[in-house]
Scaffold this active site. Structure first.
Site, PDB file in Angstrom:
ATOM      1  N   ASP A   1       0.867  -1.180  -0.022  1.00  0.00           N
ATOM      2  CA  ASP A   1      -0.090   0.134  -0.078  1.00  0.00           C
ATOM      3  C   ASP A   1       0.889   1.322  -0.015  1.00  0.00           C
ATOM      4  O   ASP A   1       0.833   1.949   1.051  1.00  0.00           O
ATOM      5  CB  ASP A   1      -0.853   0.115   1.238  1.00  0.00           C
ATOM      6  CG  ASP A   1      -1.969  -1.250   1.044  1.00  0.00           C
ATOM      7  OD1 ASP A   1      -2.208  -1.565  -0.034  1.00  0.00           O
ATOM      8  OD2 ASP A   1      -2.241  -1.691   2.154  1.00  0.00           O
TER       9      ASP A   1
ATOM     10  N   LYS B   1       0.756  -8.020  -2.091  1.00  0.00           N
ATOM     11  CA  LYS B   1      -0.715  -7.805  -2.280  1.00  0.00           C
ATOM     12  C   LYS B   1      -0.527  -6.549  -3.197  1.00  0.00           C
ATOM     13  O   LYS B   1      -0.081  -5.329  -2.562  1.00  0.00           O
ATOM     14  CB  LYS B   1      -1.378  -7.866  -1.180  1.00  0.00           C
ATOM     15  CG  LYS B   1      -2.952  -7.585  -1.560  1.00  0.00           C
ATOM     16  CD  LYS B   1      -3.815  -7.936  -0.284  1.00  0.00           C
ATOM     17  CE  LYS B   1      -4.007  -6.561   0.313  1.00  0.00           C
ATOM     18  NZ  LYS B   1      -4.749  -5.426  -0.093  1.00  0.00           N
TER      19      LYS B   1
ATOM     20  N   ASP C   1      -5.587  -7.562  -5.535  1.00  0.00           N
ATOM     21  CA  ASP C   1      -6.772  -7.384  -4.762  1.00  0.00           C
ATOM     22  C   ASP C   1      -7.679  -6.235  -5.283  1.00  0.00           C
ATOM     23  O   ASP C   1      -7.749  -5.290  -4.772  1.00  0.00           O
ATOM     24  CB  ASP C   1      -6.150  -7.056  -3.157  1.00  0.00           C
ATOM     25  CG  ASP C   1      -7.159  -6.706  -2.392  1.00  0.00           C
ATOM     26  OD1 ASP C   1      -8.440  -7.105  -2.467  1.00  0.00           O
ATOM     27  OD2 ASP C   1      -6.819  -6.178  -1.307  1.00  0.00           O
ATOM     28  N   LEU C   2      -8.507  -6.935  -6.368  1.00  0.00           N
ATOM     29  CA  LEU C   2      -9.236  -5.745  -6.713  1.00  0.00           C
ATOM     30  C   LEU C   2     -10.845  -6.086  -6.572  1.00  0.00           C
ATOM     31  O   LEU C   2     -11.807  -5.146  -7.006  1.00  0.00           O
ATOM     32  CB  LEU C   2      -9.164  -5.647  -8.354  1.00  0.00           C
ATOM     33  CG  LEU C   2      -7.838  -5.361  -8.746  1.00  0.00           C
ATOM     34  CD1 LEU C   2      -7.521  -5.081 -10.354  1.00  0.00           C
ATOM     35  CD2 LEU C   2      -7.455  -3.686  -8.115  1.00  0.00           C
ATOM     36  N   LYS C   3     -11.155  -7.102  -5.886  1.00  0.00           N
ATOM     37  CA  LYS C   3     -12.339  -7.588  -5.283  1.00  0.00           C
ATOM     38  C   LYS C   3     -13.512  -7.158  -6.378  1.00  0.00           C
ATOM     39  O   LYS C   3     -14.325  -6.238  -6.218  1.00  0.00           O
ATOM     40  CB  LYS C   3     -12.648  -6.442  -4.138  1.00  0.00           C
ATOM     41  CG  LYS C   3     -11.802  -6.557  -2.919  1.00  0.00           C
ATOM     42  CD  LYS C   3     -12.124  -5.882  -1.776  1.00  0.00           C
ATOM     43  CE  LYS C   3     -11.259  -5.900  -0.623  1.00  0.00           C
ATOM     44  NZ  LYS C   3      -9.875  -5.153  -0.926  1.00  0.00           N
ATOM     45  N   PHE C   4     -13.507  -7.815  -7.393  1.00  0.00           N
ATOM     46  CA  PHE C   4     -14.356  -7.714  -8.415  1.00  0.00           C
ATOM     47  C   PHE C   4     -15.907  -8.002  -7.992  1.00  0.00           C
ATOM     48  O   PHE C   4     -16.119  -8.898  -7.233  1.00  0.00           O
ATOM     49  CB  PHE C   4     -14.276  -8.734  -9.726  1.00  0.00           C
ATOM     50  CG  PHE C   4     -12.886  -8.217 -10.526  1.00  0.00           C
ATOM     51  CD1 PHE C   4     -12.386  -7.035 -10.701  1.00  0.00           C
ATOM     52  CD2 PHE C   4     -12.023  -9.500 -10.456  1.00  0.00           C
ATOM     53  CE1 PHE C   4     -11.045  -6.768 -11.378  1.00  0.00           C
ATOM     54  CE2 PHE C   4     -10.926  -9.162 -11.293  1.00  0.00           C
ATOM     55  CZ  PHE C   4     -10.303  -7.813 -11.692  1.00  0.00           C
TER      56      PHE C   4
ATOM     57  N   ASP D   1     -19.608  -7.760  -9.920  1.00  0.00           N
ATOM     58  CA  ASP D   1     -20.543  -7.015 -11.262  1.00  0.00           C
ATOM     59  C   ASP D   1     -21.357  -8.235 -11.849  1.00  0.00           C
ATOM     60  O   ASP D   1     -21.361  -9.366 -11.067  1.00  0.00           O
ATOM     61  CB  ASP D   1     -19.572  -6.726 -12.178  1.00  0.00           C
ATOM     62  CG  ASP D   1     -20.180  -5.297 -12.963  1.00  0.00           C
ATOM     63  OD1 ASP D   1     -21.182  -5.526 -13.580  1.00  0.00           O
ATOM     64  OD2 ASP D   1     -19.492  -4.495 -13.109  1.00  0.00           O
TER      65      ASP D   1
ATOM     66  N   PRO E   1     -22.136 -11.623 -13.803  1.00  0.00           N
ATOM     67  CA  PRO E   1     -21.253 -12.700 -13.903  1.00  0.00           C
ATOM     68  C   PRO E   1     -20.117 -12.568 -15.425  1.00  0.00           C
ATOM     69  O   PRO E   1     -19.011 -12.712 -15.230  1.00  0.00           O
ATOM     70  CB  PRO E   1     -22.046 -14.075 -14.323  1.00  0.00           C
ATOM     71  CG  PRO E   1     -23.025 -13.625 -13.387  1.00  0.00           C
ATOM     72  CD  PRO E   1     -23.497 -11.966 -13.504  1.00  0.00           C
ATOM     73  N   ASN E   2     -21.045 -12.002 -16.383  1.00  0.00           N
ATOM     74  CA  ASN E   2     -20.340 -11.986 -17.550  1.00  0.00           C
ATOM     75  C   ASN E   2     -19.042 -11.131 -17.576  1.00  0.00           C
ATOM     76  O   ASN E   2     -17.841 -11.129 -18.038  1.00  0.00           O
ATOM     77  CB  ASN E   2     -21.140 -11.391 -18.643  1.00  0.00           C
ATOM     78  CG  ASN E   2     -20.376 -11.481 -20.196  1.00  0.00           C
ATOM     79  OD1 ASN E   2     -19.928 -12.651 -20.645  1.00  0.00           O
ATOM     80  ND2 ASN E   2     -20.355 -10.345 -20.789  1.00  0.00           N
ATOM     81  N   THR E   3     -19.351  -9.784 -16.748  1.00  0.00           N
ATOM     82  CA  THR E   3     -18.373  -8.748 -16.805  1.00  0.00           C
ATOM     83  C   THR E   3     -17.084  -9.370 -15.757  1.00  0.00           C
ATOM     84  O   THR E   3     -16.012  -8.987 -16.038  1.00  0.00           O
ATOM     85  CB  THR E   3     -19.047  -7.464 -16.319  1.00  0.00           C
ATOM     86  OG1 THR E   3     -19.869  -7.028 -17.267  1.00  0.00           O
ATOM     87  CG2 THR E   3     -18.056  -6.338 -16.129  1.00  0.00           C
TER      88      THR E   3
ATOM     89  N   THR F   1     -14.069  -5.937   6.825  1.00  0.00           N
ATOM     90  CA  THR F   1     -13.809  -5.802   8.122  1.00  0.00           C
ATOM     91  C   THR F   1     -14.450  -4.553   8.613  1.00  0.00           C
ATOM     92  O   THR F   1     -14.571  -4.134   9.848  1.00  0.00           O
ATOM     93  CB  THR F   1     -12.551  -6.004   8.698  1.00  0.00           C
ATOM     94  OG1 THR F   1     -11.701  -5.512   7.822  1.00  0.00           O
ATOM     95  CG2 THR F   1     -12.120  -7.647   8.569  1.00  0.00           C
TER      96      THR F   1
ATOM     97  N   ARG G   1       1.181  -2.030   6.962  1.00  0.00           N
ATOM     98  CA  ARG G   1       1.931  -1.294   7.653  1.00  0.00           C
ATOM     99  C   ARG G   1       2.938  -1.631   8.754  1.00  0.00           C
ATOM    100  O   ARG G   1       4.173  -0.968   8.681  1.00  0.00           O
ATOM    101  CB  ARG G   1       1.268  -0.256   8.237  1.00  0.00           C
ATOM    102  CG  ARG G   1       0.468   0.660   7.306  1.00  0.00           C
ATOM    103  CD  ARG G   1      -0.989   1.245   7.668  1.00  0.00           C
ATOM    104  NE  ARG G   1      -1.962   0.373   8.006  1.00  0.00           N
ATOM    105  CZ  ARG G   1      -3.158   0.656   8.198  1.00  0.00           C
ATOM    106  NH1 ARG G   1      -3.579   1.939   8.530  1.00  0.00           N
ATOM    107  NH2 ARG G   1      -4.239  -0.257   8.278  1.00  0.00           N
TER     108      ARG G   1
HETATM  109  O1  C5P Z   1      -1.300  -2.037   6.900  1.00  0.00           O
HETATM  110  P1  C5P Z   1      -2.173  -3.284   7.113  1.00  0.00           P
HETATM  111  O2  C5P Z   1      -1.337  -4.503   7.687  1.00  0.00           O
HETATM  112  O3  C5P Z   1      -3.495  -2.963   8.144  1.00  0.00           O
HETATM  113  O4  C5P Z   1      -2.826  -3.729   5.705  1.00  0.00           O
HETATM  114  C1  C5P Z   1      -3.769  -4.814   5.546  1.00  0.00           C
HETATM  115  C2  C5P Z   1      -4.171  -4.840   3.922  1.00  0.00           C
HETATM  116  O5  C5P Z   1      -5.306  -5.815   4.040  1.00  0.00           O
HETATM  117  C3  C5P Z   1      -4.664  -3.600   3.383  1.00  0.00           C
HETATM  118  O6  C5P Z   1      -4.304  -3.457   2.095  1.00  0.00           O
HETATM  119  C4  C5P Z   1      -5.932  -3.524   3.677  1.00  0.00           C
HETATM  120  O7  C5P Z   1      -6.676  -2.910   2.590  1.00  0.00           O
HETATM  121  C5  C5P Z   1      -6.320  -5.097   3.414  1.00  0.00           C
HETATM  122  N1  C5P Z   1      -7.575  -5.647   3.944  1.00  0.00           N
HETATM  123  C6  C5P Z   1      -7.987  -5.337   5.277  1.00  0.00           C
HETATM  124  N2  C5P Z   1      -9.086  -5.822   5.759  1.00  0.00           N
HETATM  125  C7  C5P Z   1     -10.066  -6.404   4.930  1.00  0.00           C
HETATM  126  C8  C5P Z   1      -9.556  -6.575   3.784  1.00  0.00           C
HETATM  127  C9  C5P Z   1      -8.460  -6.237   3.069  1.00  0.00           C
HETATM  128  O8  C5P Z   1      -7.230  -4.813   6.016  1.00  0.00           O
HETATM  129  N3  C5P Z   1     -11.058  -6.959   5.421  1.00  0.00           N
END
Ligand code: C5P
Length: 240
Positions: free
Chosen positions: A9, A31, A58-61, A63, A65-67, A122, A215
């Site tokens: 990130d 990621k 990690d783009l979490k599609f 939409d 099904p076809n897309t 989350t 982080r």
């Molecule tokens: O910096 P940190 O350890 O909190 O990063 C966690 C990564 O996981 C981030 O990219 C965050 O967007 C991702 N993530 C998350 N909780 C989710 C899904 C993804 O923290 N439920």
């Protein structure tokens, strides 16, 4: 079990590549999320994959099904090792994603990427869930969506470490559970904006297959030493 993935990130592709190179032999993969992908595009994923680095795209599609199938097809072309969709898109959407991953990989003669699903973000709490019309408890909704992902033929889910044991017991030992929200012990005391956290060792004990850590590694003064310490804790627990 218990492999470490680092969430890149960061603000630029150049920094992402620098970190990926520095960490490549101490993490299982990296990621890349929507921020970096929107900025840098598929070239970054292609470059990392060409270097032999496993990329969880990690783009979490979510939409029709076809897309989603077409988006997964494009993701496979980047060389991503793992991709994801939202389980709340439903079983037909997830089946379309799984089929597209297998067919495209087959056509290109490369390994099929793992396809996993996000259950409940989350950041969603009980009130939000109710507002969007879900009457199940949060835990019930998470486990129900994980079971739908398994039924659709996906490889696993992304979930909070606090939900991991329940998913593992419903979906069995081979289903992947990828857990962000790792804090404590070798991952440090600073929680940032994560609320529902677990330490690396606890997450592995709960049944986590891959721990996603951002982080505590990328903001550390020595990212490599931080990743090594977390990796050691994961490996020691997985082998215990
Ligand atoms: O910096 P940190 O350890 O909190 O990063 C966690 C990564 O996981 C981030 O990219 C965050 O967007 C991702 N993530 C998350 N909780 C989710 C899904 C993804 O923290 N439920």
């Amino acid at each position: 079990m218990g492999e470490l993935l680092v969430a890149l990130d960061v603000e630029s592709g150049a920094r992402a590549r620098q970190l990926a190179t520095e960490l490549r032999d101490v993490v299982g993969g990296v990621k890349i999320g929507s921020r970096l992908f929107t900025l840098e595009g598929p070239a970054l994923v292609q470059a990392l994959a060409a270097d032999g680095i496993k990329v969880f795209l990690d783009l979490k599609f979510h939409d029709i099904p076809n897309t989603v199938a077409q988006a997964v097809e494009s993701a496979v072309q980047t060389g991503a090792w793992m991709v994801n969709v939202h389980a709340s898109g439903g079983v037909p959407m997830m089946q379309a994603a799984a089929r597209a991953a297998a067919e495209t990989a087959d056509k290109l003669g490369r390994p099929r990427p793992l396809v996993i699903a996000v259950t409940v973000l989350t950041s969603t709490d009980a009130d939000t869930l109710q507002q969007v019309g879900v009457s199940r408890t949060l835990m019930d909704q998470v486990v129900t969506l994980a079971d739908m992902a398994r039924t659709a033929g996906l490889d696993g889910v992304v979930a909070s470490p606090l939900e991991t044991a329940a998913i593992r017991s419903r979906c069995g030992p081979d289903f992947l559970v990828v857990t962000p929200g790792i804090r404590g012990a070798s991952a440090g005391a600073e929680k940032n904006d994560q609320h529902r956290t677990m330490g690396p060792a606890e997450a592995v004990r709960a049944g986590s297959s891959y721990s996603v850590v951002g982080r505590p590694i990328i903001a550390a003064s020595d990212p490599r030493a931080a990743a090594e310490a977390i990796g050691r804790e994961l490996t020691a627990t997985a082998g215990a």
